[in-house]
Structure formats: C-alpha cells, structure tokens
Enzyme design. Structure first.
Site, PDB file in Angstrom:
ATOM      1  N   SER A 255     -56.857   8.229   7.755  1.00 40.74           N
ATOM      2  CA  SER A 255     -57.156   9.321   6.834  1.00 40.74           C
ATOM      3  C   SER A 255     -55.848   9.870   6.288  1.00 40.74           C
ATOM      4  O   SER A 255     -54.768   9.467   6.695  1.00 40.74           O
ATOM      5  CB  SER A 255     -57.939  10.414   7.554  1.00 40.74           C
ATOM      6  OG  SER A 255     -57.078  11.057   8.475  1.00 40.74           O
ATOM      7  N   LYS A 256     -56.000  10.809   5.370  1.00 41.05           N
ATOM      8  CA  LYS A 256     -54.848  11.424   4.680  1.00 41.05           C
ATOM      9  C   LYS A 256     -53.757  11.903   5.644  1.00 41.05           C
ATOM     10  O   LYS A 256     -52.583  11.885   5.289  1.00 41.05           O
ATOM     11  CB  LYS A 256     -55.325  12.616   3.845  1.00 41.05           C
ATOM     12  CG  LYS A 256     -55.973  12.184   2.534  1.00 41.05           C
ATOM     13  CD  LYS A 256     -55.128  12.626   1.338  1.00 41.05           C
ATOM     14  CE  LYS A 256     -55.409  11.802   0.107  1.00 41.05           C
ATOM     15  NZ  LYS A 256     -56.653  12.164  -0.544  1.00 41.05           N
ATOM     16  N   ARG A 257     -54.159  12.348   6.831  1.00 41.24           N
ATOM     17  CA  ARG A 257     -53.114  12.898   7.708  1.00 41.24           C
ATOM     18  C   ARG A 257     -52.178  11.823   8.248  1.00 41.24           C
ATOM     19  O   ARG A 257     -51.122  12.117   8.792  1.00 41.24           O
ATOM     20  CB  ARG A 257     -53.730  13.718   8.846  1.00 41.24           C
ATOM     21  CG  ARG A 257     -54.546  12.912   9.795  1.00 41.24           C
ATOM     22  CD  ARG A 257     -55.417  13.801  10.660  1.00 41.24           C
ATOM     23  NE  ARG A 257     -56.007  12.990  11.713  1.00 41.24           N
ATOM     24  CZ  ARG A 257     -55.484  12.857  12.914  1.00 41.24           C
ATOM     25  NH1 ARG A 257     -54.391  13.484  13.225  1.00 41.24           N
ATOM     26  NH2 ARG A 257     -56.079  12.084  13.801  1.00 41.24           N
ATOM     27  N   HIS A 258     -52.555  10.556   8.071  1.00 39.78           N
ATOM     28  CA  HIS A 258     -51.665   9.468   8.493  1.00 39.78           C
ATOM     29  C   HIS A 258     -50.698   9.075   7.380  1.00 39.78           C
ATOM     30  O   HIS A 258     -49.670   8.456   7.623  1.00 39.78           O
ATOM     31  CB  HIS A 258     -52.486   8.238   8.889  1.00 39.78           C
ATOM     32  CG  HIS A 258     -53.375   8.492  10.066  1.00 39.78           C
ATOM     33  ND1 HIS A 258     -54.740   8.450   9.981  1.00 39.78           N
ATOM     34  CD2 HIS A 258     -53.083   8.809  11.353  1.00 39.78           C
ATOM     35  CE1 HIS A 258     -55.260   8.727  11.176  1.00 39.78           C
ATOM     36  NE2 HIS A 258     -54.272   8.953  12.013  1.00 39.78           N
ATOM     37  N   GLY A 259     -51.037   9.428   6.150  1.00 33.27           N
ATOM     38  CA  GLY A 259     -50.232   9.024   5.003  1.00 33.27           C
ATOM     39  C   GLY A 259     -51.162   8.761   3.841  1.00 33.27           C
ATOM     40  O   GLY A 259     -52.354   9.061   3.917  1.00 33.27           O
TER      41      GLY A 259
END
Ligand code: GLU
Length: 485
Positions: A255-259
């Site tokens: 998800s977005k929090r990984h990149g």
C-alpha cells in the site's frame, strides 16, 4: 486446439496499481507465449464508482508498458463492444434464462427490508436471508403486475460442495451452504460485476481468466453459473498477493505507506517502464534458471503458467531500483540521452551544453532518472563552495600544493590550441608527470574548481570538456581566488 485468449478487465478507477499492471502483464504474456490474443475489456457496470478520464489512464498505461491489446474498445475486434456499459442489454436475457431453469430468482425485497436485516445478529456482516427464493408464482405475478422493482439473484445450491481447479492454487472445494445468493442484475438494470464478468468471458471466448487471488473465494459462484448455462469453464489463473515491507521489516499488503504503488507515480519517480515491467514480471513468476533481466519480448518467449507461484511476493523498491540501473546501462548512450534529456535540461536550468556528453557520464551511475537534475546542477551554475574542499587526503592535496596545482593546470589549459577530451586529458596527465605528483593531485583541485562539488558524475577532464573553454577557465580562476592566488 483452441486459440488462447486472455482478457484484462479493469474497472476504471483512475489509478493503475502495480498489482493491476501485473495482472495485465501476466494476461498478456500467457496469450503471447502461446500465440494467443490479449483482449481489453472495460468493466464499468458499477456506475457509482465511475471516474472521469479513468479509461484513458488504462490506455496510456498499457501503451507505455508496451502491452498491446489485440482487441478492445479503441481497436475494435470481433467480440465487441468491449465496454460493459455498452453491452448492458445483453445480460438480462441470460439472467432470465437462469430463472427459467431454476438457477436464479427475482428478489423484490425493499432497501428498507435489507437494511433491517443488517440489524439482526445473523446478517450483521451482510448476506441475504433468501426471503424471495421460494415466493409462490401468484405472488411473483402480482408484484410484477404492480411494477415492483426487483433484482435477480443467483440460486445457490443449499447442500453439497463445489470444486474447481486453479492453475496456480490447485483444487479448491467450497461448501455450497456458504455461498450467498448473489445479485446478478441490479434494480437499475445493470448487471453486477460478478455476472457480467462470466457472461462476457464466455461470449468473448476467453480461455484463461487471470486475476488477483482476492477473487478466489468467488470462483465457486462463477463455476456454478458456467454449469447452469452448460458452458465450458475457462482455466483459472489466480495470482499471489503483492506485499510491501515497512522499515521495521513487517510485511503487509502493498500500500501507499510502503512507497508509490501506482504505475504513473513510479514512472514520475524516475523508473523506466521496461524496468518496472521486468521487475513486476518476477513478482510471482520466475524462469527455470536464474535469469533476472528480461525485455518484454524475451518474457513473451519464456513465460509459462506452471512457474507462477502461489506464495505472496514482496515488492522491494531497492530491487526495482537495481533493475532500473541495469536497464539504463543496457541502453545505447543515444537512447539514454533521449529519456534523460528532460532531467538533464532541468539540472542545467537554461544553460546550453552538450546533453549527449552529459548523458554519457551519467549513464553508468544513474539508477533513477530523478537523480539526474541534482547530480548535474553544477553544470548550470557553479555552487557556492568552501576552499576546504580542495584538500583531499586520497589525492594528496593540501593547503600548500592545491593552489600550485590549480594554477599550473589553469596555465596549461589556457594554452591549449583545441578544447577536446583528449587534449585536456593529456595536458593534465603530462602536468602531473612533470610535477612528479600523482594524477589525482592535479585532477582533484581542477574538478573541485570546475564543479564546486566533491561528488560528480565524470572526472575533471569530462567536466571541463563539457563546460567549454571559457566557462572552465573562468571557474578555475574563481577557484584560484578562493585559494588566495
Ligand atoms: N473488474 C475486475 C477488477 O478490476 C476484474 C477482475 C477479473 O479480472 O475478473 O478487479
């Protein structure tokens, strides 16, 4: 043998997640590795989720990624239309056929009733109590005569099990009592995704249904539809999850929090489409040797369903960057210059220099295009720098010899009849010989004066050549001033 036909069937949401792109890629590769057709179908039956311009994102992404579809809304084909909203009227007759054969029924339940159902303990998490499943015929006729709105639901068997085989996950059996009487046709007349998908895959002669494994649990319901119609069941290929790893090493769904997870975002961050494609091809598939570097056409030759893995794949940004660097290195310098040019021009900030020569010094050390502007900004403008920078242990320069070396270099270069890489190189090397110092003792001060930075792509010779005679000499003079000469 039947011609292999796969379809990429995105719902236009305006965003191409790498997971979607991997699905599209595998569909494309399964078709192309077997001389088949790759079809694009737009699944837009959920009108509430419609996003303006979203279909263009799909076209653009497929094009940039090189996944050319043989049939689709924009290129036509024998099985059109390829947009589900344009096929709207085709689905109801199929649903009515299922009512006749006892595999579906009309459900007249009002919104209020369904809402009330959610308040009960048993249906708190959704589901339907099959209230209309066995309505008497007279009741149905009366409701129809009154024009009562209704949906059409699939009539799931209440006992027994349904078994299907997935090419990746193997044989899977589900108890029928767990299957919901899902809606096939909504009150607005549109089919649900679950229904339209099956009808279209059949009508479009799709042989391999490839999708994310979040659809695995719905597959028994699709199977029951195929069976009810007496249609041949396609080969199911469900793909493993794509996970992301956070800084603490915890793994969860990407998800977005990984990149960045969108194709466009990754491209904007400086990754090449071909490197992204190469990398995501390996997120869930690997060849039978350790080959890692693939072009799309090599993948078309090598890909095979039996080497798709069912274990989740972890998206590793560092690995993607490595692939990107390798793809950059594999280009000709001219190709690299073409894609790097906008970034080079940005770094130069209006200064006119030879972009091909700049590309040549960048190519081997660039792993992301977005690194370029900062790496070469000194060409555009000499940064403020400290005289301390002339001192470097490894090059054996110190406060005493640096000004001497720089002055000598300046004099040699000023006297050069022509400003070529070779001439500059020879002048500085011969100077080192003459002064009996190591090359670096001459090169270091020259490069610091030329670039005002310790870390640069290319050495003193390349930088001086690219800057040109006048600019080079003026920068060297500035350096001498800094050193008090
Ligand atoms: N429209 C579905 C999606 O975007 C397609 C799933 C499938 O390929 O069957 O997820």
């Amino acid at each position: 043998m039947k011609k292999v036909r796969t379809r990429y069937a995105p719902s236009p949401t305006g965003f191409m997640h790498v997971g979607n792109l991997r699905t599209a890629l595998y569909e494309y590769l399964i078709a192309k590795s077997q001389g088949g057709d790759f079809v694009l179908r737009i699944e837009d039956t959920d009108q509430e989720r419609y996003v303006e311009g979203a279909v263009d994102v799909i076209y653009r992404t497929l094009k940039t990624a090189g996944l050319k579809h043989d049939e689709g809304p924009d290129v036509g084909g024998d099985y059109g239309p390829y947009v589900q909203s344009e096929r709207k009227d085709m689905y109801r007759p199929f649903a009515e056929k299922l009512i006749e054969s006892g595999h579906a029924y009309r459900c007249f339940c009002t919104k209020e009733r369904l809402e009330a159902l959610k308040e009960t303990e048993e249906y708190a998490n959704g589901g339907y109590d099959r209230h209309c499943r066995d309505l008497p015929k007279e009741e149905i006729d009366r409701l129809l005569a009154e024009g009562t709105p209704y949906v059409i639901r699939q009539k799931m068997p209440l006992t027994g099990t349904t078994t299907f085989t997935d090419a990746v996950f193997g044989e899977i059996t589900a108890p029928n009592e767990e299957l919901q009487d899902q809606i096939l046709i909504k009150t607005d007349g549109y089919p649900t995704y679950n229904f339209a998908n099956v009808i279209d895959d059949h009508l479009m002669a799709i042989t391999h249904v490839v999708r994310g494994n979040e659809y695995l649990s719905s597959t028994p319901k699709y199977d029951l539809l195929y069976e009810a119609f007496g249609w041949e069941i396609p080969t199911y290929v469900h793909l493993p999850l794509i996970m992301g790893k956070d800084a603490e090493g915890n793994v969860s769904k990407l998800s977005k929090r990984h990149g960045s997870t969108g194709f466009d975002d990754l491209v904007n961050e400086g990754y090449l489409p071909e490197a992204i494609i190469n990398y995501i091809a390996l997120l869930g598939w690997c060849p039978d040797d350790n080959t890692e570097m693939f072009t799309l056409s090599e993948l078309e030759k090598r890909f095979s369903v039996d080497r798709i893995s069912k274990s989740p794949a972890v998206f590793d940004y560092a690995k993607l960057e490595w692939f990107n660097g390798e793809h950059i290195k594999a280009m000709t310098v001219e190709q690299f210059e073409q894609i790097a040019r906008p970034y080079i021009l940005q770094g130069l900030g209006g200064k006119k220099l030879d972009t091909l020569k700049i590309a040549a010094i960048l190519q081997q050390r660039t792993t992301k295009l977005t690194q370029i502007p900062e790496a070469i900004d000194f060409f555009g403008e000499l940064p403020e720098y400290d005289a301390e920078m002339f001192i470097n242990k490894k090059s054996k320069t110190n406060a005493e010899n640096a000004p001497v070396m720089l002055k000598a270099a300046f004099d040699e270069l000023k006297a050069l009849p022509e400003w070529t890489n070779e001439a500059i190189h020879d002048a500085l090397i011969n100077l080192a010989v003459k002064l009996e110092v190591k090359n670096g003792t001459v090169m270091w001060p020259a490069r610091i004066a030329a670039a005002g930075k310790k870390v640069t792509p290319g050495g003193a010779v390349e930088i001086l050549e690219i800057l040109g005679r006048d600019e080079s000499l003026s920068r060297l003079e500035k350096g001498l001033e800094k050193l008090g000469r």
